[in-house]
Design a protein around this motif. Structure first.
Motif, PDB file in Angstrom:
ATOM      1  N   GLY A 182     -12.871 -15.099 -15.305  1.00 52.49           N
ATOM      2  CA  GLY A 182     -12.837 -15.631 -13.951  1.00 52.49           C
ATOM      3  C   GLY A 182     -11.585 -15.479 -13.179  1.00 52.49           C
ATOM      4  N   PHE A 183     -10.508 -15.555 -13.840  1.00 53.79           N
ATOM      5  CA  PHE A 183      -9.281 -15.186 -13.077  1.00 53.79           C
ATOM      6  C   PHE A 183      -9.260 -13.856 -12.652  1.00 53.79           C
ATOM      7  CE2 PHE A 183      -7.408 -18.868 -15.729  1.00 53.79           C
ATOM      8  CZ  PHE A 183      -7.307 -19.764 -14.669  1.00 53.79           C
ATOM      9  N   THR A 184      -9.605 -12.963 -13.481  1.00 53.96           N
ATOM     10  CA  THR A 184      -9.648 -11.589 -13.113  1.00 53.96           C
ATOM     11  C   THR A 184     -10.664 -11.170 -11.694  1.00 53.96           C
ATOM     12  OG1 THR A 184      -9.144 -11.011 -15.518  1.00 53.96           O
ATOM     13  CG2 THR A 184     -10.162  -9.154 -14.054  1.00 53.96           C
ATOM     14  N   LEU A 185     -11.715 -11.758 -11.824  1.00 55.28           N
ATOM     15  CA  LEU A 185     -12.936 -11.724 -10.801  1.00 55.28           C
ATOM     16  C   LEU A 185     -11.936 -12.066  -9.592  1.00 55.28           C
ATOM     17  CD1 LEU A 185     -15.948 -12.539 -12.331  1.00 55.28           C
ATOM     18  CD2 LEU A 185     -14.970 -10.237 -11.769  1.00 55.28           C
ATOM     19  N   LEU A 186     -11.251 -13.362  -9.540  1.00 53.23           N
ATOM     20  CA  LEU A 186     -10.553 -14.006  -8.529  1.00 53.23           C
ATOM     21  C   LEU A 186      -9.775 -12.918  -7.957  1.00 53.23           C
ATOM     22  CD1 LEU A 186     -10.337 -17.515  -9.379  1.00 53.23           C
ATOM     23  CD2 LEU A 186     -11.514 -16.782  -7.302  1.00 53.23           C
ATOM     24  N   PHE A 187      -8.737 -12.479  -8.707  1.00 55.58           N
ATOM     25  CA  PHE A 187      -7.508 -11.574  -8.513  1.00 55.58           C
ATOM     26  C   PHE A 187      -7.998 -10.504  -7.849  1.00 55.58           C
ATOM     27  CE2 PHE A 187      -5.099 -13.975 -11.802  1.00 55.58           C
ATOM     28  CZ  PHE A 187      -4.390 -14.702 -10.783  1.00 55.58           C
ATOM     29  N   THR A 188      -9.244  -9.638  -8.276  1.00 53.73           N
ATOM     30  CA  THR A 188      -9.820  -8.565  -7.975  1.00 53.73           C
ATOM     31  C   THR A 188     -10.339  -8.899  -6.412  1.00 53.73           C
ATOM     32  OG1 THR A 188     -10.596  -7.973 -10.171  1.00 53.73           O
ATOM     33  CG2 THR A 188     -11.702  -7.037  -8.073  1.00 53.73           C
ATOM     34  N   ALA A 189     -10.886  -9.931  -6.289  1.00 53.31           N
ATOM     35  CA  ALA A 189     -11.332 -10.429  -4.918  1.00 53.31           C
ATOM     36  C   ALA A 189     -10.271 -10.393  -3.854  1.00 53.31           C
ATOM     37  CB  ALA A 189     -12.410 -11.574  -4.872  1.00 53.31           C
ATOM     38  N   GLU A 190      -9.120 -11.054  -4.482  1.00 54.70           N
ATOM     39  CA  GLU A 190      -8.249 -11.005  -3.467  1.00 54.70           C
ATOM     40  C   GLU A 190      -7.348  -9.608  -3.222  1.00 54.70           C
ATOM     41  OE1 GLU A 190      -3.144 -11.787  -3.800  1.00 54.70           O
ATOM     42  OE2 GLU A 190      -4.517 -11.788  -5.610  1.00 54.70           O
ATOM     43  N   TYR A 191      -7.426  -8.943  -4.202  1.00 52.76           N
ATOM     44  CA  TYR A 191      -6.865  -7.404  -4.016  1.00 52.76           C
ATOM     45  C   TYR A 191      -7.475  -6.492  -3.006  1.00 52.76           C
ATOM     46  CZ  TYR A 191      -5.457  -2.744  -5.105  1.00 52.76           C
ATOM     47  OH  TYR A 191      -4.958  -1.506  -4.881  1.00 52.76           O
ATOM     48  N   ILE A 192      -8.981  -6.855  -3.211  1.00 53.28           N
ATOM     49  CA  ILE A 192     -10.003  -6.141  -2.117  1.00 53.28           C
ATOM     50  C   ILE A 192      -9.762  -6.656  -0.745  1.00 53.28           C
ATOM     51  CG2 ILE A 192     -12.384  -5.573  -1.446  1.00 53.28           C
ATOM     52  CD1 ILE A 192     -12.935  -5.651  -4.627  1.00 53.28           C
ATOM     53  N   ALA A 193      -9.637  -7.966  -0.576  1.00 56.29           N
ATOM     54  CA  ALA A 193      -9.455  -8.644   0.649  1.00 56.29           C
ATOM     55  C   ALA A 193      -7.968  -8.170   1.256  1.00 56.29           C
ATOM     56  CB  ALA A 193      -9.495 -10.184   0.409  1.00 56.29           C
TER      57      ALA A 193
ATOM     58  N   GLU B  32      -3.543 -13.094   8.569  1.00 60.39           N
ATOM     59  CA  GLU B  32      -2.800 -14.343   8.852  1.00 60.39           C
ATOM     60  C   GLU B  32      -2.713 -15.158   7.607  1.00 60.39           C
ATOM     61  OE1 GLU B  32      -3.727 -16.203  12.407  1.00 60.39           O
ATOM     62  OE2 GLU B  32      -3.122 -14.382  13.853  1.00 60.39           O
ATOM     63  N   ILE B  33      -3.872 -15.640   6.954  1.00 55.78           N
ATOM     64  CA  ILE B  33      -4.024 -16.296   5.824  1.00 55.78           C
ATOM     65  C   ILE B  33      -3.296 -15.651   4.555  1.00 55.78           C
ATOM     66  CG2 ILE B  33      -5.322 -17.466   4.421  1.00 55.78           C
ATOM     67  CD1 ILE B  33      -7.473 -17.841   6.780  1.00 55.78           C
ATOM     68  N   ILE B  34      -3.623 -14.481   4.385  1.00 52.60           N
ATOM     69  CA  ILE B  34      -2.990 -13.919   3.217  1.00 52.60           C
ATOM     70  C   ILE B  34      -1.422 -13.249   3.193  1.00 52.60           C
ATOM     71  CG2 ILE B  34      -3.663 -11.908   1.470  1.00 52.60           C
ATOM     72  CD1 ILE B  34      -6.348 -11.900   2.025  1.00 52.60           C
ATOM     73  N   PHE B  35      -1.333 -12.950   4.308  1.00 53.13           N
ATOM     74  CA  PHE B  35       0.094 -12.144   4.299  1.00 53.13           C
ATOM     75  C   PHE B  35       1.194 -13.061   5.193  1.00 53.13           C
ATOM     76  CE2 PHE B  35      -2.593  -8.440   3.387  1.00 53.13           C
ATOM     77  CZ  PHE B  35      -1.736  -7.579   2.600  1.00 53.13           C
ATOM     78  N   GLU B  36       0.727 -13.954   5.771  1.00 52.36           N
ATOM     79  CA  GLU B  36       1.745 -14.661   6.736  1.00 52.36           C
ATOM     80  C   GLU B  36       1.961 -16.187   6.045  1.00 52.36           C
ATOM     81  OE1 GLU B  36       0.746 -14.299  10.947  1.00 52.36           O
ATOM     82  OE2 GLU B  36       1.079 -12.263  10.954  1.00 52.36           O
ATOM     83  N   SER B  37       3.096 -16.630   5.805  1.00 51.89           N
ATOM     84  CA  SER B  37       2.993 -17.807   5.158  1.00 51.89           C
ATOM     85  C   SER B  37       3.530 -18.700   6.098  1.00 51.89           C
ATOM     86  CB  SER B  37       4.025 -17.814   3.954  1.00 51.89           C
ATOM     87  OG  SER B  37       5.230 -17.394   4.419  1.00 51.89           O
ATOM     88  N   ASP B  38       3.806 -18.662   7.215  1.00 54.23           N
ATOM     89  CA  ASP B  38       4.356 -19.475   8.415  1.00 54.23           C
ATOM     90  C   ASP B  38       3.240 -20.239   8.853  1.00 54.23           C
ATOM     91  OD1 ASP B  38       3.579 -17.425   9.624  1.00 54.23           O
ATOM     92  OD2 ASP B  38       5.463 -17.070  11.025  1.00 54.23           O
ATOM     93  N   THR B  39       2.099 -20.230   8.482  1.00 52.78           N
ATOM     94  CA  THR B  39       0.951 -20.867   9.058  1.00 52.78           C
ATOM     95  C   THR B  39       0.383 -21.752   7.962  1.00 52.78           C
ATOM     96  OG1 THR B  39      -0.632 -19.269   8.533  1.00 52.78           O
ATOM     97  CG2 THR B  39       0.362 -19.141  10.668  1.00 52.78           C
ATOM     98  N   PRO B  40      -0.198 -22.782   8.394  1.00 50.88           N
ATOM     99  CA  PRO B  40      -0.727 -23.990   7.417  1.00 50.88           C
ATOM    100  C   PRO B  40      -1.554 -23.283   6.427  1.00 50.88           C
ATOM    101  CG  PRO B  40      -0.733 -25.115   9.620  1.00 50.88           C
ATOM    102  CD  PRO B  40      -0.395 -23.684   9.792  1.00 50.88           C
ATOM    103  N   ALA B  41      -2.601 -22.461   7.138  1.00 49.41           N
ATOM    104  CA  ALA B  41      -3.486 -21.843   6.202  1.00 49.41           C
ATOM    105  C   ALA B  41      -2.788 -20.728   5.141  1.00 49.41           C
ATOM    106  CB  ALA B  41      -4.594 -21.144   7.058  1.00 49.41           C
ATOM    107  N   GLY B  42      -1.787 -19.972   5.599  1.00 46.55           N
ATOM    108  CA  GLY B  42      -1.331 -19.121   4.889  1.00 46.55           C
ATOM    109  C   GLY B  42      -0.353 -19.868   3.713  1.00 46.55           C
ATOM    110  N   ARG B  43       0.268 -21.208   4.125  1.00 47.10           N
ATOM    111  CA  ARG B  43       1.035 -21.788   2.873  1.00 47.10           C
ATOM    112  C   ARG B  43      -0.047 -22.163   1.956  1.00 47.10           C
ATOM    113  NH1 ARG B  43       4.163 -23.094   7.440  1.00 47.10           N
ATOM    114  NH2 ARG B  43       3.104 -24.984   7.840  1.00 47.10           N
ATOM    115  N   ARG B  44      -1.159 -22.729   2.430  1.00 53.83           N
ATOM    116  CA  ARG B  44      -2.158 -23.345   1.416  1.00 53.83           C
ATOM    117  C   ARG B  44      -2.580 -22.126   0.565  1.00 53.83           C
ATOM    118  NH1 ARG B  44      -3.999 -26.381   6.026  1.00 53.83           N
ATOM    119  NH2 ARG B  44      -5.457 -24.880   6.346  1.00 53.83           N
ATOM    120  N   PHE B  45      -2.811 -21.162   1.096  1.00 50.21           N
ATOM    121  CA  PHE B  45      -3.619 -20.164   0.143  1.00 50.21           C
ATOM    122  C   PHE B  45      -2.175 -19.513  -0.716  1.00 50.21           C
ATOM    123  CE2 PHE B  45      -3.485 -15.416  -0.562  1.00 50.21           C
ATOM    124  CZ  PHE B  45      -4.545 -15.364  -0.888  1.00 50.21           C
ATOM    125  N   ASP B  46      -0.916 -19.274  -0.436  1.00 47.25           N
ATOM    126  CA  ASP B  46      -0.071 -18.986  -1.118  1.00 47.25           C
ATOM    127  C   ASP B  46       0.133 -19.929  -2.147  1.00 47.25           C
ATOM    128  OD1 ASP B  46       0.409 -16.513  -0.230  1.00 47.25           O
ATOM    129  OD2 ASP B  46       2.247 -17.332   1.016  1.00 47.25           O
TER     130      ASP B  46
END
Length: 298
Positions: A80-91, A30-44
């Protein structure tokens, strides 16, 4: 947002498969893929900020004075950015029921390609410049700003372009013939001594001239050549308006076709003003009673 548009916005994430239940994977989905929630919007929003910052680092690193002075800082930031994006991709892979479907989707491929250059740079120095591919990930901004509201307009434009494709092809063929004829003529008039070394080179000049770009790398020197170039420049101004007119006319035709029969305009018997609401009973200017609206289907 209507139910239909909301379903359209969720269609892509839903195809990856939302985990069943209310566990950690479902919450992460819900946080990563759905943008119609407060948490999803903050994540995006946070993701877009990180993407922009990573692009800024790559761009600044390419400037010799900045790259040489802050090379160590840029290197640390990029990893640092690469590690963040890698963690996001794995998540993302971990929170969907069909990870292979996501991995082979457009955004899945972009997510993978956006982190690979940094790791590849360990083996092939200089490949980190390819990190500019991350700008494609900013397409997710459409989810943030709810641009799915305008999908209908995008669809209408696509239909207009499809319906106008034959007219546009005829127009482009006429332009191409003009470029071939006028380019060949300029090759004969100017000749290799003035830069027109071949017919393809003259066609390149004709294309640049008719599109009003005017690089200036090749210019006519004879009076006749200048006269032909002037005519081509004026012709280019008229050519630019043709495709726009074709598509606009098609969009207008489609819009009028969907509106159906038009309700007759009602004029005020007192002051003669028009433009009243179809359901209005009194004049908006003088207050006089209006005639009842007629049935357009009658």
């Amino acid at each position: 947002m209507t139910d239909e548009r909301r379903n359209l916005a969720r269609r892509a994430p839903a195809s990856y498969g939302k985990p069943a239940g209310e566990g950690l994977r479902a919450r992460l989905f819900e946080i990563i893929f759905e943008s119609d929630t407060p948490a999803g919007r903050r994540f995006d929003k946070a993701l877009i900020v990180v993407i922009l910052l990573s692009i800024l680092v790559v761009v600044l690193e390419s400037v010799p004075s900045i790259g040489a002075r802050y090379a160590a800082t840029m290197h640390v930031l990029e990893w640092g950015f690469t590690l963040l994006f890698t963690a996001e991709y794995i998540a993302r892979l971990a929170c969907v029921r069909r990870p292979l479907r996501y991995a082979t989707s457009f955004f899945g491929v972009v997510d993978l390609v956006s982190v690979l250059p940094t790791y590849v740079s360990l083996l092939v120095p200089g490949s980190a410049v390819l990190l500019d591919i991350r700008i494609l990930r900013l397409l997710r901004v459409f989810r943030i700003f709810k641009l799915t509201l305008y999908v209908e307009e995008y669809t209408r434009l696509g239909h207009a372009l499809a319906a106008s494709r034959r007219k546009i092809m005829v127009f482009l063929s006429v332009v191409l013939m003009a470029i071939v004829v006028l380019g060949t003529l300029m090759y004969v008039v100017e000749g290799p001594e003035n830069g027109f070394t071949s017919i393809p080179m003259a066609m390149y000049w004709a294309t640049v001239t008719m599109t009003t770009v005017g690089y200036g790398d090749i210019t006519p020197h004879t009076h006749l050549g200048k006269a032909i170039a002037s005519c081509m420049m004026l012709l280019g101004w008229g050519i630019l308006a043709v495709p726009t007119g074709i598509v606009t006319a098609e969009m207008t035709s489609q819009r009028l076709g969907r509106r159906g029969p038009r309700t007759p305009e009602r004029g005020c018997p007192g002051c003669g003003s028009t433009g009243h609401d179809p359901r209005a009973r009194f004049c908006k200017d003088c207050g006089a009673a209006l005639s009842p609206p007629s049935d357009p289907a009658a």
